[in-house]
Design a protein around this motif. Structure first.
Motif, short mmCIF file in Angstrom:
data_model
loop_
_atom_site.label_atom_id
_atom_site.label_comp_id
_atom_site.label_asym_id
_atom_site.label_seq_id
_atom_site.Cartn_x
_atom_site.Cartn_y
_atom_site.Cartn_z
N ILE A 224 2.59 -7.21 -10.69
CA ILE A 224 3.13 -6.17 -11.56
C ILE A 224 2.75 -6.48 -13.01
O ILE A 224 3.02 -7.58 -13.51
CB ILE A 224 4.66 -6.07 -11.43
N VAL A 225 2.14 -5.51 -13.67
CA VAL A 225 1.84 -5.61 -15.09
C VAL A 225 3.02 -5.02 -15.85
O VAL A 225 3.38 -3.85 -15.65
CB VAL A 225 0.55 -4.86 -15.46
N ILE B 124 0.61 -2.95 -9.18
CA ILE B 124 -0.81 -2.76 -8.87
C ILE B 124 -1.05 -2.59 -7.37
O ILE B 124 -1.74 -1.65 -6.96
CB ILE B 124 -1.65 -3.92 -9.43
N PRO B 125 -0.53 -3.46 -6.50
CA PRO B 125 -0.83 -3.30 -5.06
C PRO B 125 -0.39 -1.95 -4.51
O PRO B 125 -1.05 -1.37 -3.66
CB PRO B 125 -0.07 -4.46 -4.41
N ASN B 126 0.76 -1.45 -5.02
CA ASN B 126 1.28 -0.19 -4.50
C ASN B 126 0.91 1.01 -5.37
O ASN B 126 1.33 2.13 -5.07
CB ASN B 126 2.81 -0.27 -4.37
N ASP B 127 0.17 0.77 -6.45
CA ASP B 127 -0.25 1.84 -7.36
C ASP B 127 0.95 2.69 -7.76
O ASP B 127 0.95 3.92 -7.60
CB ASP B 127 -1.33 2.70 -6.70
N ARG B 128 1.96 2.03 -8.32
CA ARG B 128 3.20 2.73 -8.67
C ARG B 128 3.57 2.45 -10.11
O ARG B 128 3.72 1.29 -10.53
CB ARG B 128 4.33 2.30 -7.73
N LEU B 129 3.75 3.53 -10.89
CA LEU B 129 4.15 3.44 -12.29
C LEU B 129 5.66 3.51 -12.41
O LEU B 129 6.33 4.28 -11.70
CB LEU B 129 3.53 4.60 -13.08
N ASP B 130 6.20 2.74 -13.33
CA ASP B 130 7.63 2.78 -13.60
C ASP B 130 7.85 2.45 -15.09
O ASP B 130 8.10 1.31 -15.46
CB ASP B 130 8.38 1.81 -12.70
#
Length: 656
Positions: free
Chosen positions: A567-568, A590-596
């Motif tokens: 996670i970045v 990054i692995p799950n391509d999920r923005l939060d």
């Protein structure tokens, strides 16, 4: 009475004639027929040739005046007395099924040294040097040291014999076999032996290969020296290395494969008769084939092998080079590799320069073939590599590694980051590889500098880790977006980036989850609002603020970030333009391509902006410095979702 005398004289005349006939027959028998040498005489002759360490044995012998002497089943036996108080095993060191000594007896009238004309040995077998050359086996000889330096001269009392010819029929000498070996001239003096004009032809039937040379045994200097030249193949030479027990050289000889054509070879050897030091120098010129699996056009180089014992240490030093190799693709490898071994502890010293594919260079040098440097990929052209220093063969001694070098290539990648015009120095200390003074250009001309480290604790590949510090300057938005796999919009703008990243070198598909890092990014003169990442914001403003889509820009940004567990994260993302500014915090999985993320958008008072707004909407901008909008950003990088959360001043509609 007269008759009596006549009969008597006639009788003696006939007897004399008979004696002459018998003597003639006896002489003919001696001249033209073989006669066995009595066992008692043969035993005394062999005893005179034997010593306290070596026993000469001959099964039988025959003699013929017109020819000479033939010896049947000749053997020289090593009694093994030098290996302890008790005798070691008796070993045959020299054998021949037949030894034919052709003599010229007429020469005996004026010089015994000229009597020997030709010596022919059939089925000569000399499988190994005398046991004094080899290291005793402490298991076979309990209580004896494995390695013992000797300093005993070889003492031989050789007769003086003028040059004579030698023929060896089907010999096998130190593993080397041939149908026929001939020496044009062999001479013996009190100072030693000299053989010149030695010629042999290998038994291979598909190609004619000859070897010519000479050998000198110098008893005064206590040296045995030989020079030969010609053509050979690996299977012709390797048995000699086995017979000499030079096991350390096998890896270099066996590394050549599929060399179908005969190899032009020059060989010289020296043996110190006092201490059994051995030096074997091969000048080789193979064509075609491969080395450690790397296809070759040709190789020109030397193989210098030395074996010696000092005190209780056996030492081997094998120098491969100077060498110039041309690979199948025309790239070059040149330099010298030195292998040193003391009591089975080995080190490899490199002084190599190459302009060849990275994978091929590592395979030829036989270093880092386990994938340690797979993080470096060359995608265009071939790299230039230099290696200088020492590496331990056994991982148990890896702490002594001391190697340095350089790598340069036109186009490739480091840890998946595309780069151009790359050059870096590197050093190996123990189990750590340090990359220093690394310089490269991004795909669009941005400059990148950095340092890196690869550590392999206890030489355990599964525990290998890396760390890099990269500083990028004057990079474009497009270059950074390519590294981060983002949509760069119209790719305008310059970027500066500092990255500090660590993690395991080998971690399979979950490698990203184990990376830890931090960094800082700055962007200038970009058009970030045109990236997909900001599409949700610009769409929202365009729907609720007429005309804003024509003037909204986001040209500047800064952020610090951290990377952990894939996670970045960042708490201080700032993206600014002349009309609006965005401050955000959150993370990207990054692995799950999920923005939060949570983003706060400020509408900045700007006369040029207000002049362009559509007139149907009335805004109390005269009393407004800023309008704050609160968004949540979710979804993926390809399809980000900007969700309106809060409008503190109620200036925009509540609905999305």
């Amino acid at each position: 009475m007269k008759k009596f005398f006549k009969v008597t004289l006639r009788f003696f005349a006939y007897v004399f004639v008979l004696i002459l006939v018998l003597l003639s027959l006896a002489l003919c028998s001696l001249l033209f027929f073989e006669h066995s040498v009595p066992k008692s005489i043969l035993k005394r002759l062999t005893a005179c040739c034997s010593t306290s360490d070596f026993l000469v044995h001959v099964d039988s012998a025959t003699f013929r005046f017109s020819h000479g002497i033939k010896l049947q089943n000749v053997r020289v036996l090593d009694k093994g007395r030098r290996y302890g108080e008790k005798n070691g095993p008796i070993v045959t060191v020299l054998a021949a099924s037949e030894v034919d000594l052709e003599l010229d007896l007429r020469a005996l009238l004026w010089s015994r040294a000229s009597a020997l004309r030709v010596v022919t040995l059939t089925d000569l077998r000399y499988p190994r040097l005398p046991r004094g050359y080899y290291i005793p086996d402490s298991i076979e000889f309990p209580g004896q040291p494995d390695f013992t330096e000797v300093n005993e001269p070889l003492i031989l009392h050789l007769p003086e014999i003028h040059p004579f010819r030698v023929k060896l029929i089907r010999p096998e000498i130190l593993g080397v076999s041939a149908p026929l070996v001939e020496a044009e001239a062999v001479e013996s003096t009190a100072h030693g032996l000299r053989a010149t004009g030695i010629h042999l032809r290998w038994p291979d039937t598909d190609d004619v290969m000859h070897v010519d040379g000479g050998v000198v045994l110098d008893l005064s200097e206590q040296w045995l020296h030989g020079d030969v030249r010609g053509q050979a193949r690996q299977h012709n030479i390797r048995p000699m290395l086995e017979a000499l027990d030079i096991t350390n050289s096998y890896q270099f000889i066996d590394a050549f494969t599929k060399v179908e054509k005969p190899v032009d070879t020059t060989c010289s050897f020296d043996v110190n008769l006092r201490n059994n030091d051995l030096r074997l120098l091969l000048d080789l010129h193979p064509r075609g084939g491969a080395y450690n699996g790397v296809p070759l056009q040709r190789v020109d180089g030397k193989l210098d092998i030395r074996v010696f014992v000092r005190d209780h240490y056996q030492n081997a030093r094998i120098v491969v080079g100077p060498l110039l190799g041309t690979l199948a693709d025309g790239s070059k490898v040149e330099g010298t590799v030195v292998y040193e071994n003391t009591n089975d502890v080995g080190f490899v010293n490199f002084d190599v320069g190459t302009h060849a594919p990275m994978k091929d260079v590592l395979a030829i040098a036989d270093v880092w073939t386990d994938g340690t440097l797979d993080c470096i990929a060359v995608t265009n052209g071939v790299p230039t590599v230099t290696l200088r220093g020492r590496l331990a063969v056994d991982d148990a001694y890896a702490a002594t590694n001391d190697l340095r070098g350089t790598i340069a290539f036109t186009e490739g990648s480091l840890l998946g980051i595309p780069l151009r015009r790359v050059s870096t120095g590197f050093s190996v200390k123990g189990t750590t590889v340090d990359f220093t003074e690394a310089v490269a250009q991004g795909p669009q001309g941005g400059m990148v500098k950095g340092v890196g480290t690869i550590t392999v604790p206890e030489s355990r590949r599964n525990l290998a880790s890396f760390g890099v510090k990269i500083a990028g300057r004057s990079m474009t938005v497009g270059e950074l977006a390519q590294v981060l796999n983002l949509d760069p919009g119209d790719k305008r703008g310059s970027v500066s980036v500092d990255i500090d990243l660590q993690g395991p070198l080998y971690s399979g598909t979950n490698g990203l989850m184990n990376l830890v890092g931090k960094g800082h990014i700055e962007c200038r003169d970009g058009r970030l609002a045109r990236m997909k990442l900001f599409a949700g914001l610009t769409d929202y403003l365009a729907r609720h603020v007429p005309g804003v889509s024509d003037v909204v820009d986001l040209s500047r940004s800064t952020q610090d970030f951290t990377l952990k567990n894939g996670i970045v994260s960042s708490t201080n993302i700032v993206v600014e333009g002349n009309v609006i500014s965005v401050r955000a915090e959150g993370g990207y999985d990054i692995p799950n391509d999920r923005l939060d993320f949570r983003a706060r958008v400020a509408l900045t008072k700007n006369e040029s902006f207000f002049a362009k707004l559509a007139t149907p909407i009335t805004w109390p901008f005269s009393n407004l410095a800023r309008v704050l909008l609160d968004f949540g950003i979710h979804g993926s990088l390809e399809s980000p979702d900007w969700t309106y959360r809060r409008n503190p001043l109620d200036l925009l509609p509540l609905k999305k």
